[in-house]
Design an enzyme around this catalytic site. Structure first.
Site, PDB file in Angstrom:
ATOM      1  N   THR A 130       0.789  -1.236   0.166  1.00  0.00           N
ATOM      2  CA  THR A 130      -0.032   0.085   0.004  1.00  0.00           C
ATOM      3  C   THR A 130       0.988   1.274  -0.157  1.00  0.00           C
ATOM      4  O   THR A 130       1.783   1.336   0.676  1.00  0.00           O
ATOM      5  CB  THR A 130      -1.015  -0.019   1.157  1.00  0.00           C
ATOM      6  OG1 THR A 130      -1.576  -1.311   1.156  1.00  0.00           O
ATOM      7  CG2 THR A 130      -1.953   1.139   1.095  1.00  0.00           C
ATOM      8  N   GLY A 133      -1.135   6.813  -2.292  1.00  0.00           N
ATOM      9  CA  GLY A 133      -2.134   7.176  -3.648  1.00  0.00           C
ATOM     10  C   GLY A 133      -2.713   5.885  -4.075  1.00  0.00           C
ATOM     11  O   GLY A 133      -3.156   5.825  -5.004  1.00  0.00           O
ATOM     12  N   GLY A 244      -3.191 -16.500   0.753  1.00  0.00           N
ATOM     13  CA  GLY A 244      -2.909 -17.055   1.954  1.00  0.00           C
ATOM     14  C   GLY A 244      -3.172 -16.013   3.165  1.00  0.00           C
ATOM     15  O   GLY A 244      -3.730 -16.288   4.082  1.00  0.00           O
ATOM     16  N   GLN A 340     -23.030  -6.257  22.775  1.00  0.00           N
ATOM     17  CA  GLN A 340     -24.202  -5.902  23.033  1.00  0.00           C
ATOM     18  C   GLN A 340     -24.887  -6.654  24.148  1.00  0.00           C
ATOM     19  O   GLN A 340     -25.553  -6.125  25.155  1.00  0.00           O
ATOM     20  CB  GLN A 340     -25.104  -5.991  21.711  1.00  0.00           C
ATOM     21  CG  GLN A 340     -26.520  -5.669  21.968  1.00  0.00           C
ATOM     22  CD  GLN A 340     -26.589  -4.066  21.991  1.00  0.00           C
ATOM     23  OE1 GLN A 340     -25.867  -3.503  21.791  1.00  0.00           O
ATOM     24  NE2 GLN A 340     -27.890  -3.471  22.523  1.00  0.00           N
ATOM     25  N   HIS A 342     -23.467  -8.250  26.610  1.00  0.00           N
ATOM     26  CA  HIS A 342     -22.805  -7.493  27.700  1.00  0.00           C
ATOM     27  C   HIS A 342     -23.325  -6.535  28.425  1.00  0.00           C
ATOM     28  O   HIS A 342     -22.943  -6.097  29.473  1.00  0.00           O
ATOM     29  CB  HIS A 342     -21.230  -7.505  27.897  1.00  0.00           C
ATOM     30  CG  HIS A 342     -20.467  -9.024  27.801  1.00  0.00           C
ATOM     31  ND1 HIS A 342     -20.384  -9.900  26.597  1.00  0.00           N
ATOM     32  CD2 HIS A 342     -19.685  -9.245  28.620  1.00  0.00           C
ATOM     33  CE1 HIS A 342     -19.576 -10.855  27.009  1.00  0.00           C
ATOM     34  NE2 HIS A 342     -18.964 -10.264  28.319  1.00  0.00           N
ATOM     35  N   GLU A 367      -5.801  -6.222   3.685  1.00  0.00           N
ATOM     36  CA  GLU A 367      -5.546  -7.554   2.985  1.00  0.00           C
ATOM     37  C   GLU A 367      -6.307  -7.245   1.924  1.00  0.00           C
ATOM     38  O   GLU A 367      -6.962  -8.424   1.455  1.00  0.00           O
ATOM     39  CB  GLU A 367      -5.537  -8.763   3.691  1.00  0.00           C
ATOM     40  CG  GLU A 367      -4.630  -8.641   5.087  1.00  0.00           C
ATOM     41  CD  GLU A 367      -3.618  -9.710   4.877  1.00  0.00           C
ATOM     42  OE1 GLU A 367      -3.698 -10.636   4.367  1.00  0.00           O
ATOM     43  OE2 GLU A 367      -2.577  -9.335   5.552  1.00  0.00           O
TER      44      GLU A 367
END
Ligand SMILES: Cc1cc2nc3c(=O)[nH]c(=O)nc-3n(C[C@H](O)[C@H](O)[C@H](O)COP(=O)(O)OP(=O)(O)OC[C@H]3O[C@@H](n4cnc5c(N)ncnc54)[C@H](O)[C@@H]3O)c2cc1C
Length: 383
Positions: A130, A133, A244, A340, A342, A367
Site C-alpha cells: 500500500t 495514493g 493465503g 451488546q 454484555h 488485505e
C-alpha cells in the site's frame, strides 16, 4: 501434511496442532491482551516463543526451518491464536505471508539467507504494498526502483505497514517498469538500509499490539540480488501472498469472535435481569444460536477455501476472497453482538470484548477491503 482427505474432519495431527496453538494462546497471550493493547506493547518475545513452536514459518518448507504445514493447518493455528488476541495473531499472519513469499519465489540463495531467521523470528518481516495514493488500486503504486549497475535505487513511500519500525526485513513491491501490474517487482529490503526511514506509529482504533507506520525510501540502494523472481513479476507475487494472507486474517476474525462468544456464554450464565439469568431469555438464546451458527458457516467455508489453495485449485483465489469477506464480516458482527449482550460492561475495557470488536473491525479493510473481495468474485462471474 496436507489438507485432510475429508475436509470436514480434522486429522489427529491437525487436532494436536490446533490444541497446541490454543494452549499457547490461553497461557501466553490471552492473560496479557488487554494490557498490551492499552500500553501499545508489541509482544516480540511472545511471538518468538510461538516461533519456537513452529509458528514463524507455518507453510514454509522445512529445509529452511519452516514447518511444512498446509494452509488448512495455518487456518487452524491462526484461529486458535486469535482467541488470545486477534492483533497479535494477525501480525504473525503477515510475518508468515512475507516469509512464505521469500520461500516460494526466492532462489536457493535467498531462501537460505533470509528464511531460517524469519522462521525462528530472530528477524521479523513486513509486507509493503500500500502507498498513500494506491490502496485498493495497488497496481497504481509509484515507489520507483531504478537500476544502477548491480543495485536498484528506491524512492517512494509505503503506507500503513504493519510491524514497521520493529521489523527487520521488508518485502516491498516497487515499480521497475511501466504503468500497471506488469511494471512491478518485489524487493527484499533490510530495515537498516541507509535512506530507509519510518513515519510515526499511527494512532489506531484497534490492532494496538502492533505498530503501523509509513516506510519512506530516499535513494535506498538495494542489491539486484535482493529481487524475488524476475522483473515484472512483483504484482503476481504480491497477490499470491495475499491469497493465503486472506485466509489467515479470516481465521483471526473467527478466533476473536469465538472468544467473544465464549466470554458471552459465561457472562450470561451469571448475569441476572428481571429475576432470571440472561441465558434464560429465549430471544437471547436464539441470538446465541445464530452467532454460533454463523461462525460455523464461515469456518467451514474458510476450510474449503484453504483446501482449495492447498490443492492449487484454479478457483482458489476466488474462494480465498469469498472466505475473507465472509469470515471477517461474520467475525465482526458476532463480536459486536457479544458486546451488546454484555450490556454496558461490554463497553468497558476490563471485559476484553470491546478490544476484540476494535481489533476485528480492520480485518474488513486490510488485505484487500471487503469491497475489493466482491470485485474479485464479480470478475469471475462477469469477466
Ligand atoms: C491497521 C492497518 C494495517 C495495514 N497493514 C498493511 C501492511 O502491512 N501492508 C500493506 O501493504 N498495507 C497495509 N494496510 C493497508 C490496507 O491494505 C489498505 O488500507 C486497504 O487495501 C485499502 O486501501 P485504502 O486505505 O487506500 O482505501 P481506498 O483504496 O482509498 O478505498 C476507500 C474505500 O473505497 C472502496 N473502493 C476502492 N476501490 C473500489 C472499487 N473499485 N469498487 C468498490 N469499492 C472500492 C474501498 O473498499 C474503501 O471502502 C493496512 C491498513 C491498516 C488500516
Amino acid at each position: 501434511m496436507s489438507g485432510a482427505p475429508d475436509m470436514f474432519t480434522l486429522s489427529d495431527d491437525q487436532i494436536a496442532i490446533r490444541d497446541m496453538a490454543r494452549d499457547f494462546a490461553t497461557a501466553e497471550i490471552a492473560p496479557n491482551a488487554v494490557a498490551w493493547d492499552e500500553a501499545k506493547h508489541f509482544p516480540v518475545e511472545t511471538l518468538r516463543a510461538a516461533a519456537a513452536l513452529g509458528m514463524g514459518g507455518i507453510y514454509v518448507r522445512e529445509d529452511v526451518g519452516g514447518s511444512g504445514l498446509s494452509r488448512l493447518d495455518a487456518a487452524l493455528i491462526f484461529e486458535a491464536l486469535a482467541t488470545g488476541c486477534p492483533g497479535t495473531a494477525a501480525y504473525l499472519s503477515i510475518h508468515n505471508m512475507a516469509t512464505w513469499m521469500i520461500d516460494r519465489f526466492g532462489s536457493d540463495d535467498q531462501r537460505a539467507r533470509w528464511v531460517p531467521q524469519l522462521a525462528t523470528m530472530a528477524c521479523l518481516a513486513s509486507y509493503g504494498l500500500t502507498e498513500p495514493g494506491a490502496g485498493s488500486d495497488a497496481a497504481a503504486l509509484k515507489t520507483r526502483a531504478v537500476r544502477d549497475g548491480d543495485h536498484y535505487i528506491v524512492d517512494g513511500q509505503k503506507q500503513f505497514i504493519s510491524g514497521a519500525g520493529a521489523s527487520d526485513i521488508h518485502v516491498v513491491m516497487v515499480r521497475t517498469g511501466g504503468d500497471g501490474p506488469k511494471g512491478i517487482s518485489t524487493l527484499v529490503i533490510p530495515a537498516d538500509t541507509p535512506g530507509l526511514s519510518f513515519g510515526a506509529n499511527e494512532k489506531k482504533m484497534g490492532w494496538n499490539v502492533q505498530p503501523t507506520r509509513a516506510v519512506i525510501f530516499e535513494g535506498v540502494r538495494v542489491p539486484v540480488a535482493n529481487r524475488l523472481g524476475a522483473e515484472g513479476e512483483g504484482f503476481k507475487i504480491a497477490m499470491a501472498g495475499l491469497d493465503g494472507g486472506r485466509l489467515n486474517i479470516g481465521a483471526c476474525s473467527l478466533g476473536g469472535a469465538q472468544a467473544a462468544l465464549d466470554k458471552t456464554l459465561a457472562y450470561m450464565r451469571e448475569r441476572k435481569a428481571f429475576g432470571q439469568r440472561l441465558d434464560a431469555f429465549q430471544a437471547l438464546q436464539f441470538r446465541l444460536a445464530d452467532m454460533a451458527t454463523e461462525l460455523e458457516v464461515a469456518r467451514t467455508f474458510l476450510w474449503r477455501a484453504a483446501a482449495a489453495l492447498d490443492a492449487k485449485a484454479p478457483d482458489a483465489t476466488k474462494l480465498c476472497a469469498m472466505a475473507k469477506r465472509v469470515a471477517t464480516d461474520t467475525g465482526f458482527t458476532v463480536a459486536n453482538d457479544a458486546l451488546q449482550l454484555h450490556g454496558g460492561y461490554g463497553y468497558l475495557a476490563d471485559y476484553g470484548i470491546e478490544k476484540i470488536v476494535r481489533d476485528l473491525r480492520v480485518h474488513q479493510i486490510l488485505e484487500g477491503t471487503n469491497e475489493i473481495m466482491r470485485l474479485i468474485v464479480a470478475r469471475t462471474l462477469i469477466g
